[in-house]
Write an enzyme that holds these catalytic residues in place. Structure first.
Site, short mmCIF file in Angstrom:
data_model
loop_
_atom_site.label_atom_id
_atom_site.label_comp_id
_atom_site.label_asym_id
_atom_site.label_seq_id
_atom_site.Cartn_x
_atom_site.Cartn_y
_atom_site.Cartn_z
N ASP A 134 0.72 -1.20 0.12
CA ASP A 134 0.08 0.00 -0.12
C ASP A 134 0.79 1.30 0.09
OD1 ASP A 134 -2.10 1.69 0.37
OD2 ASP A 134 -3.12 0.46 1.89
N GLU A 144 -6.96 3.71 -5.51
CA GLU A 144 -7.98 4.25 -4.63
C GLU A 144 -8.16 5.69 -5.05
OE1 GLU A 144 -9.58 4.93 -0.06
OE2 GLU A 144 -7.62 5.74 -0.71
N HIS A 203 -10.92 -1.56 5.27
CA HIS A 203 -10.58 -0.89 6.49
C HIS A 203 -11.20 0.34 6.69
CE1 HIS A 203 -7.94 0.90 3.88
NE2 HIS A 203 -7.42 1.74 4.89
N ASP A 204 -11.82 1.10 5.68
CA ASP A 204 -12.45 2.42 6.01
C ASP A 204 -14.18 2.15 5.79
OD1 ASP A 204 -9.99 3.64 5.78
OD2 ASP A 204 -10.13 3.90 3.64
C1 GLC Z 1 -7.34 6.16 2.62
C2 GLC Z 1 -6.96 4.91 3.40
C3 GLC Z 1 -7.49 5.67 4.56
C4 GLC Z 1 -6.50 6.59 5.28
C5 GLC Z 1 -6.55 7.89 4.14
C6 GLC Z 1 -5.55 8.92 4.29
O1 GLC Z 1 -8.55 6.60 2.33
O2 GLC Z 1 -7.57 3.82 2.97
O3 GLC Z 1 -7.44 4.60 5.73
O4 GLC Z 1 -6.98 7.13 6.21
O5 GLC Z 1 -6.50 7.24 2.71
O6 GLC Z 1 -4.32 8.27 3.73
#
Ligand code: GLC
Ligand code: CA
Length: 553
Positions: A97, A249, A323-324
């Site tokens: 990641d 993402e 995880h979000d």
């Molecule tokens: C993405 C991650 C999240 C994080 C954010 C900032 O959305 O999935 O968990 O807090 O980015 O890095």
């Protein structure tokens, strides 16, 4: 190890909550090594590991201090090397990641910037305020509050779209982009087989102006140079190895941009995560409200993305959980009355779609939202900030808590439920208490029980994952929505070279007669969440609560 990502399934691990081997209450990389056989048994091809690099952990590792070293809480470089090698033995590739929109304010680059070093200062986004304590723009941080932090020494502000300790990087700076390429090459040389890029569509900022109608996102989402930056990164790094799989993402993105991000020949990424389908229980973009999920909207969004991405030869990641996100069985299913049926139904919908499915740890055993009753049990910076913000807006503490309970990212972060012991097997009974409380329902919902049960959610997911490998129609077929306006049914048809697959699901907990269903006479029922077949005759299907079934011809 080169795989076809269209036939693959990815398993996501949030290491902090997965398995703790050294009894400190935090999951670690050796915990992942220990559980590789379990993951292998599920049948997945890749593991996406959320960040375990050196970090102060203000955002659980999404605030990276050093991309080249492992946070000692998670383990060592030797552990990572062993993990990659052990994965390879089992035919599982790792996707790491990469958080490149921002770094921790403890990162060396930021420290040097704060010392006034101009080379590194330009790695970040520093701007003058408007005078009188007014920040450069009115943009909101995604975690609440204004997105700029004042630095007295420079009489300037730096931009942080997330936490104040996550400073946004300046991608206009070529030296910064070169540093990023170096990081990717370093991990490719270690044998990583893929990357997930955190909020990658936010890296190109259009301008720094007030947003009178919103929170600023229109000025930094899918910005003007985003495709240029992705192509450059692709060509300089992972694009040289066709075996590497990538997923971006994409926060609040548009489909038109995703045709480019994840197009077959556009030279950017293999696929994208988009989140529109997970905002159907929001009010517009506002997550901190309690509204029922809009099923019609959910279908419209999923079908729209499915059909149009296919038309443009672009590829989706398909998923409910990460995880979000809250746990899907609590969110769209019924964790009380039809826990098993609804979990399997939701899995069926995702795993037969066109795209690469992602399974988030615990989803394969139907883990639910937390059972927290007090704000002190929550850990996530976003939840804690919004608990306060909601009360500042006039909500009572108990109303604010109810909203946090439903939407908190901690719902997906409680320890993985391996067995029914004190800490659910996440940690030994004599370990330090887990960093976040174990859900009390681990006595009923746990992996050990489900491995023994042929009818479990785990076994069902295993079958879904295997089906994608065995059936080209799932991996490569076209998709046609069925009954797009029906108020209860989620159904679609996949077709490929004369093969056909029909997927039908009752999205609700009441019996439902679907008139106008396709005739499945002469088809094989290949999977379903009830033991006996759906009753279906001449285009009328009687679906039981949360019933899902798939037919093949
Ligand atoms: C993405 C991650 C999240 C994080 C954010 C900032 O959305 O999935 O968990 O807090 O980015 O890095
Ligand atoms: Ca540990």
């Amino acid at each position: 190890m080169n795989k076809d990502f269209r036939k693959s399934t990815v398993y996501q691990i949030y290491p902090k909550s997965f398995c703790d081997t050294n009894k400190d209450g935090l999951g670690d990389l050796r915990g992942v090594i220990q559980k590789l056989d379990y993951i292998k048994e599920l049948g997945v091809d890749y593991i996406w590991l959320t960040p375990f690099f050196v970090s102060p952990q203000n955002d659980n590792g999404y605030d990276v201090e050093d991309y080249y070293n492992i946070d000692p809480r998670y383990g060592t470089m030797e552990d990572v090397e062993e993990l990659i090698a052990e994965g390879e033995k089992r035919g599982i590739g790792f996707m790491f990641d990469m958080v490149f929109n921002h770094v921790s304010t403890r990162h060396e680059w930021f420290r040097k910037a704060m010392e006034g070093n101009p080379y590194y200062k330009d790695f970040f986004i520093f701007r003058k305020g408007k005078g009188g304590g007014v920040p450069p723009t009115n943009w909101e941080s995604k975690f609440g509050g204004n997105a700029w932090e004042y630095v007295e020494k420079f009489d300037e502000y730096y931009l942080h779209l997330f936490d104040v300790t996550q400073a946004d990087l300046n991608w206009e700076n070529e030296n910064l982009r070169k540093e990023i390429q170096k990081i990717l090459k370093f991990w490719m040389e270690k044998g990583v087989r893929g990357f997930r890029f955190d909020v990658i569509n936010l890296i190109s900022k259009a301008c720094y102006e007030d947003d009178e109608t919103g929170d600023g996102r229109k000025y930094y989402t899918d910005g003007p140079k985003i495709h240029q930056y992705l192509k450059e990164m692709h060509d300089a790094t992972f694009g040289t190895d066709p075996g590497i799989v990538t997923v971006g993402e994409m926060s609040s993105t548009t489909m038109e941009n995703c045709f480019q991000y994840a197009g077959r020949d556009t030279g950017e990424l293999s696929m994208v995560f988009s989140f529109h389908h997970l905002k159907v229980d929001f009010m517009g973009n506002e997550k901190w409200v309690l509204v029922p999920a809009d099923f019609q909207k959910l279908k419209n969004i999923i079908f729209d993305w499915q059909t149009k991405m296919a038309e443009h030869n672009a590829w989706n990641a398909v998923f409910w959980c990460n995880h979000d996100q809250p746990r899907v069985v609590s969110r769209f299913g019924d964790e009380e009355k039809c826990w098993k049926e609804s979990a399997k139904m939701l899995g069926t919908i995702i795993h037969c779609l066109r795209g690469t499915p992602y399974v988030y740890q615990g989803e394969e055993i139907g883990m639910t939202n937390t059972d927290f009753t007090d704000i002190s049990q929550f850990r996530d910076v976003e939840s804690l900030n919004h608990y306060q913000i909601l009360q500042d807006k006039g909500l009572s503490a108990s109303d604010a808590l109810r909203i946090i309970q439903a939407h908190s990212r901690d719902n997906g972060r409680t320890p993985m439920q391996w067995d029914d012991s004190k800490y659910a097997g996440f940690a030994a009974e004599d370990s330090a208490e887990p960093w976040i409380a174990v859900n009390g329902n681990h006595t009923k919902i746990n992996a050990a029980d489900q491995l023994k049960d042929e009818d479990s959610i785990f076994r069902y997911y295993q079958k879904l994952i295997a089906m994608r490998k065995e059936m080209d129609v799932i991996a490569y077929g076209d998709i046609e929505p069925l009954a797009p306006k029906d108020p209860c049914v989620f159904a679609y048809r996949r077709t490929y070279e004369g093969h056909e697959l029909i997927v039908a699901a009752n999205f609700y907990g009441r019996e439902y007669t679907w008139k106008g269903a396709p005739d499945v006479d002469g088809y094989d029922r290949v999977i379903g969440n009830y033991k006996d077949a759906v009753s279906a005759e001449h285009g009328v299907m009687h679906l039981r609560p949360y019933e899902a079934a798939v037919w093949y011809k």
